[in-house]
Design an enzyme around this catalytic site. Structure first.
Site, PDB file in Angstrom:
ATOM      1  N   THR A  10       0.815  -1.215   0.000  1.00  0.00           N
ATOM      2  CA  THR A  10       0.000   0.000   0.000  1.00  0.00           C
ATOM      3  C   THR A  10       0.847   1.264   0.000  1.00  0.00           C
ATOM      4  O   THR A  10       0.629   2.167  -0.802  1.00  0.00           O
ATOM      5  CB  THR A  10      -0.947   0.007   1.218  1.00  0.00           C
ATOM      6  OG1 THR A  10      -1.742  -1.181   1.215  1.00  0.00           O
ATOM      7  CG2 THR A  10      -1.851   1.228   1.177  1.00  0.00           C
ATOM      8  N   VAL A  13       7.797   3.812   2.361  1.00  0.00           N
ATOM      9  CA  VAL A  13       8.306   4.705   3.395  1.00  0.00           C
ATOM     10  C   VAL A  13       9.810   4.884   3.219  1.00  0.00           C
ATOM     11  O   VAL A  13      10.549   3.912   3.055  1.00  0.00           O
ATOM     12  CB  VAL A  13       7.997   4.148   4.801  1.00  0.00           C
ATOM     13  CG1 VAL A  13       8.528   5.088   5.876  1.00  0.00           C
ATOM     14  CG2 VAL A  13       6.499   3.924   4.976  1.00  0.00           C
ATOM     15  N   PRO A 108      10.712 -10.114   2.306  1.00  0.00           N
ATOM     16  CA  PRO A 108      11.729  -9.239   2.898  1.00  0.00           C
ATOM     17  C   PRO A 108      11.250  -8.520   4.152  1.00  0.00           C
ATOM     18  O   PRO A 108      12.017  -8.331   5.108  1.00  0.00           O
ATOM     19  CB  PRO A 108      12.027  -8.237   1.774  1.00  0.00           C
ATOM     20  CG  PRO A 108      11.615  -8.915   0.520  1.00  0.00           C
ATOM     21  CD  PRO A 108      10.458  -9.789   0.893  1.00  0.00           C
ATOM     22  N   ASP A 109       9.984  -8.117   4.173  1.00  0.00           N
ATOM     23  CA  ASP A 109       9.461  -7.414   5.347  1.00  0.00           C
ATOM     24  C   ASP A 109       9.511  -8.279   6.594  1.00  0.00           C
ATOM     25  O   ASP A 109       9.761  -7.789   7.701  1.00  0.00           O
ATOM     26  CB  ASP A 109       8.029  -6.940   5.080  1.00  0.00           C
ATOM     27  CG  ASP A 109       7.096  -8.066   4.651  1.00  0.00           C
ATOM     28  OD1 ASP A 109       7.565  -9.051   4.048  1.00  0.00           O
ATOM     29  OD2 ASP A 109       5.875  -7.953   4.905  1.00  0.00           O
ATOM     30  N   ARG A 110       9.353  -9.573   6.420  1.00  0.00           N
ATOM     31  CA  ARG A 110       9.346 -10.485   7.568  1.00  0.00           C
ATOM     32  C   ARG A 110      10.767 -10.708   8.084  1.00  0.00           C
ATOM     33  O   ARG A 110      10.998 -10.803   9.292  1.00  0.00           O
ATOM     34  CB  ARG A 110       8.667 -11.788   7.178  1.00  0.00           C
ATOM     35  CG  ARG A 110       7.322 -11.532   6.498  1.00  0.00           C
ATOM     36  CD  ARG A 110       6.530 -12.766   6.240  1.00  0.00           C
ATOM     37  NE  ARG A 110       5.840 -13.185   7.449  1.00  0.00           N
ATOM     38  CZ  ARG A 110       5.012 -14.220   7.500  1.00  0.00           C
ATOM     39  NH1 ARG A 110       4.769 -14.920   6.410  1.00  0.00           N
ATOM     40  NH2 ARG A 110       4.429 -14.559   8.625  1.00  0.00           N
ATOM     41  N   ASP A 129       2.440  -7.882  12.717  1.00  0.00           N
ATOM     42  CA  ASP A 129       2.536  -6.676  11.895  1.00  0.00           C
ATOM     43  C   ASP A 129       1.189  -6.427  11.222  1.00  0.00           C
ATOM     44  O   ASP A 129       0.734  -7.216  10.393  1.00  0.00           O
ATOM     45  CB  ASP A 129       3.636  -6.862  10.844  1.00  0.00           C
ATOM     46  CG  ASP A 129       3.943  -5.563  10.100  1.00  0.00           C
ATOM     47  OD1 ASP A 129       3.158  -4.605  10.214  1.00  0.00           O
ATOM     48  OD2 ASP A 129       4.964  -5.520   9.388  1.00  0.00           O
TER      49      ASP A 129
END
Length: 257
Positions: A10, A13, A108-110, A129
């Site tokens: 979404t 950042v 990658p976020d994990r 998260d």
């Protein structure tokens, strides 16, 4: 200085890290067609607005949207003269390699959340998260990501309900005054809020039972405070966990790469 970029489904950042603190955090919508020049125009305009003097030396990227990575690489190379570290790529070293099924590609976020949470809280963690999806990342005692759970995100569930049932309005998530709704909006808010409270509590209980040990639950994402204030679900909340994890991985690569 380090520019840490977290590109989610979404939002994207950008945070500028000076080695001790984040000087500023910039947010934009994720769009695969945004060019390197467009990123820089947006970025430089906001940095100038904040009145920050920055000289970026390194860039690290975590992206759950593969199509945007190329333009972010060009952005880093063209405007900062550096080759970015991209989490999940073979040349990006991790403090602790994940232990999952052979051939599994971990988001990658994990990996970033696991690295950031371990550095701050040690091992034996469940990281919840609240993003486009609600994810549960299980971090072992040595800091390795060892698996998790993926559920539809809160806002995604609300949007799906609105889209699939024409008579139901779109509502914003909030803490309901009571469980039994006496109007349509109240019914939806109660179902979503208490449904997710039950989901988080039950999954965390089952993960702890499966691991047969006590585990701390760490929450991140914009909706974490909303659920914590009424349900006491988490041991700690981190609003910058992903960005912190990016700085941890970047430093590990500098020290070992």
């Amino acid at each position: 200085m380090l520019l840490a970029i977290d590109c989610g489904n979404t939002n994207t950042v950008f945070s500028i890290w000076d080695g001790e603190t984040f000087l500023c955090t910039l947010r934009t919508s994720t769009h695969h067609a945004r060019t390197a020049d467009a990123y820089f125009t947006w970025y430089s305009t906001l940095v100038k607005h904040y009145g920050i003097e920055v000289e970026i030396d390194d860039v690290i990227i975590s992206s759950t949207v593969p199509r945007v990575v190329y333009n972010l690489r060009v952005f880093a190379d063209r405007f900062f003269g550096c080759r970015p570290i991209v989490v999940g790529k073979p040349d990006c070293l991790l403090p602790n390699e994940p232990r999952v099924d052979l051939g599994t590609q971990v988001g990658p976020d994990r990996l970033v959340n696991a690295a950031g949470a371990f550095e701050r809280h040690g091992g034996d963690l469940i990281v919840v998260d609240f993003g486009t999806a609600t994810t549960f990342d299980v971090v072992a005692s040595d800091g390795a990501y060892i698996g998790g759970v993926i559920a539809p995100g809160v806002n995604l569930s609300l949007e799906a309900l609105h889209m699939a049932a024409a008579a139901l309005p779109h509502v914003d998530i909030s803490v309901p005054q009571k469980v039994i709704g006496t109007n349509t909006v109240g019914c939806i808010q109660s179902g979503i809020f208490w449904g997710y409270v039950g989901l988080v509590r039950e999954i965390c209980t089952r993960v702890k039972a499966e691991r047969d040990r006590d585990m701390r639950v760490i929450a991140t994402g914009g909706l974490a405070p909303l659920f914590q204030q009424s349900a006491d679900l988490f041991d700690a909340m981190e609003d910058d966990l992903t960005m912190h994890g990016l700085t941890v991985i970047h430093q590990f690569n500098k020290d070992n790469g």
